[in-house]
Design a protein around this motif. Structure first.
Motif, PDB file in Angstrom:
ATOM      1  N   LEU A  35      21.419  24.912 -11.497  1.00  0.00           N
ATOM      2  CA  LEU A  35      22.552  24.735 -12.390  1.00  0.00           C
ATOM      3  C   LEU A  35      22.854  23.255 -12.595  1.00  0.00           C
ATOM      4  O   LEU A  35      22.763  22.459 -11.663  1.00  0.00           O
ATOM      5  CB  LEU A  35      23.784  25.428 -11.805  1.00  0.00           C
ATOM      6  N   PHE A  36      23.245  22.915 -13.806  1.00  0.00           N
ATOM      7  CA  PHE A  36      23.691  21.552 -14.089  1.00  0.00           C
ATOM      8  C   PHE A  36      25.015  21.289 -13.375  1.00  0.00           C
ATOM      9  O   PHE A  36      25.805  22.206 -13.139  1.00  0.00           O
ATOM     10  CB  PHE A  36      23.890  21.352 -15.592  1.00  0.00           C
ATOM     11  N   ILE A  37      25.264  20.032 -13.056  1.00  0.00           N
ATOM     12  CA  ILE A  37      26.530  19.670 -12.441  1.00  0.00           C
ATOM     13  C   ILE A  37      27.392  18.839 -13.394  1.00  0.00           C
ATOM     14  O   ILE A  37      28.588  18.650 -13.164  1.00  0.00           O
ATOM     15  CB  ILE A  37      26.294  18.908 -11.106  1.00  0.00           C
ATOM     16  N   HIS A  38      26.799  18.370 -14.488  1.00  0.00           N
ATOM     17  CA  HIS A  38      27.558  17.542 -15.423  1.00  0.00           C
ATOM     18  C   HIS A  38      27.892  18.272 -16.722  1.00  0.00           C
ATOM     19  O   HIS A  38      28.550  17.706 -17.591  1.00  0.00           O
ATOM     20  CB  HIS A  38      26.773  16.264 -15.750  1.00  0.00           C
ATOM     21  N   ARG A  39      27.474  19.523 -16.831  1.00  0.00           N
ATOM     22  CA  ARG A  39      27.793  20.316 -18.020  1.00  0.00           C
ATOM     23  C   ARG A  39      27.570  21.794 -17.705  1.00  0.00           C
ATOM     24  O   ARG A  39      26.914  22.139 -16.713  1.00  0.00           O
ATOM     25  CB  ARG A  39      26.962  19.888 -19.217  1.00  0.00           C
ATOM     26  N   PRO A  40      28.086  22.701 -18.552  1.00  0.00           N
ATOM     27  CA  PRO A  40      27.888  24.132 -18.307  1.00  0.00           C
ATOM     28  C   PRO A  40      26.410  24.528 -18.396  1.00  0.00           C
ATOM     29  O   PRO A  40      25.610  23.870 -19.071  1.00  0.00           O
ATOM     30  CB  PRO A  40      28.703  24.801 -19.423  1.00  0.00           C
ATOM     31  N   THR A  41      26.066  25.612 -17.713  1.00  0.00           N
ATOM     32  CA  THR A  41      24.704  26.145 -17.709  1.00  0.00           C
ATOM     33  C   THR A  41      24.723  27.585 -18.195  1.00  0.00           C
ATOM     34  O   THR A  41      25.548  28.395 -17.747  1.00  0.00           O
ATOM     35  CB  THR A  41      24.095  26.121 -16.289  1.00  0.00           C
ATOM     36  N   ARG A  42      23.811  27.911 -19.097  1.00  0.00           N
ATOM     37  CA  ARG A  42      23.668  29.296 -19.565  1.00  0.00           C
ATOM     38  C   ARG A  42      22.818  30.063 -18.558  1.00  0.00           C
ATOM     39  O   ARG A  42      21.749  29.598 -18.155  1.00  0.00           O
ATOM     40  CB  ARG A  42      23.006  29.334 -20.936  1.00  0.00           C
ATOM     41  N   THR A  43      23.279  31.241 -18.176  1.00  0.00           N
ATOM     42  CA  THR A  43      22.531  32.086 -17.249  1.00  0.00           C
ATOM     43  C   THR A  43      22.581  33.539 -17.737  1.00  0.00           C
ATOM     44  O   THR A  43      23.466  33.921 -18.509  1.00  0.00           O
ATOM     45  CB  THR A  43      23.098  32.031 -15.821  1.00  0.00           C
ATOM     46  N   TYR A  44      21.628  34.322 -17.275  1.00  0.00           N
ATOM     47  CA  TYR A  44      21.615  35.768 -17.488  1.00  0.00           C
ATOM     48  C   TYR A  44      21.578  36.405 -16.105  1.00  0.00           C
ATOM     49  O   TYR A  44      20.669  36.121 -15.323  1.00  0.00           O
ATOM     50  CB  TYR A  44      20.364  36.176 -18.267  1.00  0.00           C
ATOM     51  N   ARG A  45      22.531  37.244 -15.814  1.00  0.00           N
ATOM     52  CA  ARG A  45      22.589  37.929 -14.519  1.00  0.00           C
ATOM     53  C   ARG A  45      22.113  39.371 -14.705  1.00  0.00           C
ATOM     54  O   ARG A  45      22.574  40.062 -15.618  1.00  0.00           O
ATOM     55  CB  ARG A  45      23.994  37.888 -13.961  1.00  0.00           C
ATOM     56  N   ILE A  46      21.199  39.814 -13.846  1.00  0.00           N
ATOM     57  CA  ILE A  46      20.626  41.148 -13.962  1.00  0.00           C
ATOM     58  C   ILE A  46      20.924  41.938 -12.701  1.00  0.00           C
ATOM     59  O   ILE A  46      20.583  41.511 -11.588  1.00  0.00           O
ATOM     60  CB  ILE A  46      19.091  41.096 -14.182  1.00  0.00           C
ATOM     61  N   GLU A  47      21.596  43.067 -12.854  1.00  0.00           N
ATOM     62  CA  GLU A  47      21.843  43.970 -11.735  1.00  0.00           C
ATOM     63  C   GLU A  47      22.203  45.344 -12.279  1.00  0.00           C
ATOM     64  O   GLU A  47      22.739  45.481 -13.377  1.00  0.00           O
ATOM     65  CB  GLU A  47      22.952  43.459 -10.824  1.00  0.00           C
ATOM     66  N   ASN A  48      21.866  46.374 -11.509  1.00  0.00           N
ATOM     67  CA  ASN A  48      22.150  47.762 -11.893  1.00  0.00           C
ATOM     68  C   ASN A  48      21.589  48.116 -13.265  1.00  0.00           C
ATOM     69  O   ASN A  48      22.211  48.852 -14.039  1.00  0.00           O
ATOM     70  CB  ASN A  48      23.660  48.030 -11.863  1.00  0.00           C
TER      71      ASN A  48
END
Length: 356
Positions: free
Chosen positions: A231-244
């Motif tokens: 993850l970036f620390i100086h700006r937002p980070t796009r992520t996709y979380r996968i569960e269930n």
């Protein structure tokens, strides 16, 4: 192999995706060294132009796993960053791994010497800067160190030999291939959790569908620094979380946790990466790098149900860093690896210094 090449190599409009069974044939021919170098190169380029389907990627992962030495060593998290390395960002995964291990979450790291297209600094290069090469990275040595510390490093080309055999072709092509994705999903420790780095958000949907097929308990795809799973620390980070069986977009903003700080611009060398890792684990590093480890550690702990929230994970990681337990594990890990060299040499000066 020729009939499969005709299907994927008809150009952008004429090419079609292979069925899963056809892709298995292609993967078996390529990874099993049955196809010729010309056929392998042609297939890689055709797939690059067409873009690999989920079924094609799944087939290459399956066959790669069949050729790999996979161990039920520990149930933890697999950190799947890019094998083509880094050029302009701190390799926070190494320090983060020992924070997670100190929190009783085993970690599997894996990689190789640098590959195209980036040809950046890899974990292999950082370890080499600490005097850890050759016999020190033998399977038995890495497993022994993992049992003592909770962190396993896998030299992917030793644990999955086809990757070594295909390196010359990949170097000659100089671009991404289907292996750049498949090699990160070999899952050497049968980990129930995985963090997976990507360059472009356009692959989120495709990779989330692939991850669902690969039966991870939980996963997070991160559009991180230089295509990493960090993850970036100086700006937002796009992520996709996968569960269930579901995937959801999540934007992780360090500002929400009071961790957003400017990141220093550094022309990194492997030695500088190693030094920065040690400094962070000693609590003496640049604040941006410390915060990066805290945030990445917290998100991984939360993914693996070790904490209830990212906020709790940050406090947990901070307390662990203050305790010096991650540093002790890292120092022990380095010593265990270097002591495994075949000639029985004493710990190198660089490692001895790191352990002090």
């Amino acid at each position: 192999m020729i009939h499969l090449l005709k299907e994927v190599g008809r150009g952008k409009r004429g090419a079609r995706d292979l069925t899963y069974e056809e892709a298995l044939q292609a993967a078996a021919s390529i990874l099993g060294a049955e196809a010729t170098p010309a056929q392998i190169g042609a297939f890689f380029i055709a797939e690059r132009i067409k873009m690999e389907s989920v079924e094609e990627l799944e087939a290459f992962v399956k066959v790669s796993r069949e050729y790999a030495d996979r161990s039920f060593l520990h149930e933890g998290i697999d950190c799947a960053g890019p094998y083509d390395g880094r050029k302009s960002s701190f390799f926070s995964t190494l320090a983060t791994a020992f924070v997670l291990a100190a929190a009783d979450l085993p970690v599997t790291l894996h990689g190789t010497p640098s590959l195209p297209p980036k040809w950046g600094i890899t974990l292999s290069d950082i370890l080499a800067a600490k005097g850890i090469t050759g016999p020190a990275l033998a399977k038995d040595a890495c497993i022994r160190a993992a049992k003592r510390t909770g962190v396993l490093y896998v030299d992917a080309e030793e644990w999955c030999p086809p990757l070594k055999h295909l390196r010359p072709i990949r170097e000659e092509l100089g671009m991404r291939t289907v292996l750049n994705t498949a090699e990160k999903f070999v899952d050497y420790s049968h980990s129930p959790y995985i963090t997976f780095g990507v360059y472009h958000n356009t692959v989120f949907d495709r990779l989330s569908r692939l991850i669902m097929k690969l039966d991870y308990r939980k996963a997070i795809i991160i559009q991180g620094s230089e295509g990493s799973d960090e993850l970036f620390i100086h700006r937002p980070t796009r992520t996709y979380r996968i569960e269930n069986g579901k995937a959801s977009l999540q934007i992780i903003d360090p500002e929400a946790y009071g961790l957003d700080v400017p990141v220093p611009e550094i022309g990194w060398t492997p030695s500088e990466q190693a030094d920065a890792t040690a400094e962070v684990l000693l609590g003496k590093g640049d604040l941006a790098f410390i915060y990066q480890v805290l945030l990445n550690g917290a998100v991984r702990l939360q993914l693996a149900d070790k904490v209830r929230s990212v906020e709790e994970g940050i406090y947990t990681c901070k307390a662990l860093l203050d305790s010096r337990r991650p540093w002790e594990l890292y120092s022990n890990w380095l010593s265990l690896l270097i002591e495994s060299t075949a000639n029985g040499d004493a710990v190198s000066p660089m490692v001895r210094h790191a352990s002090q």
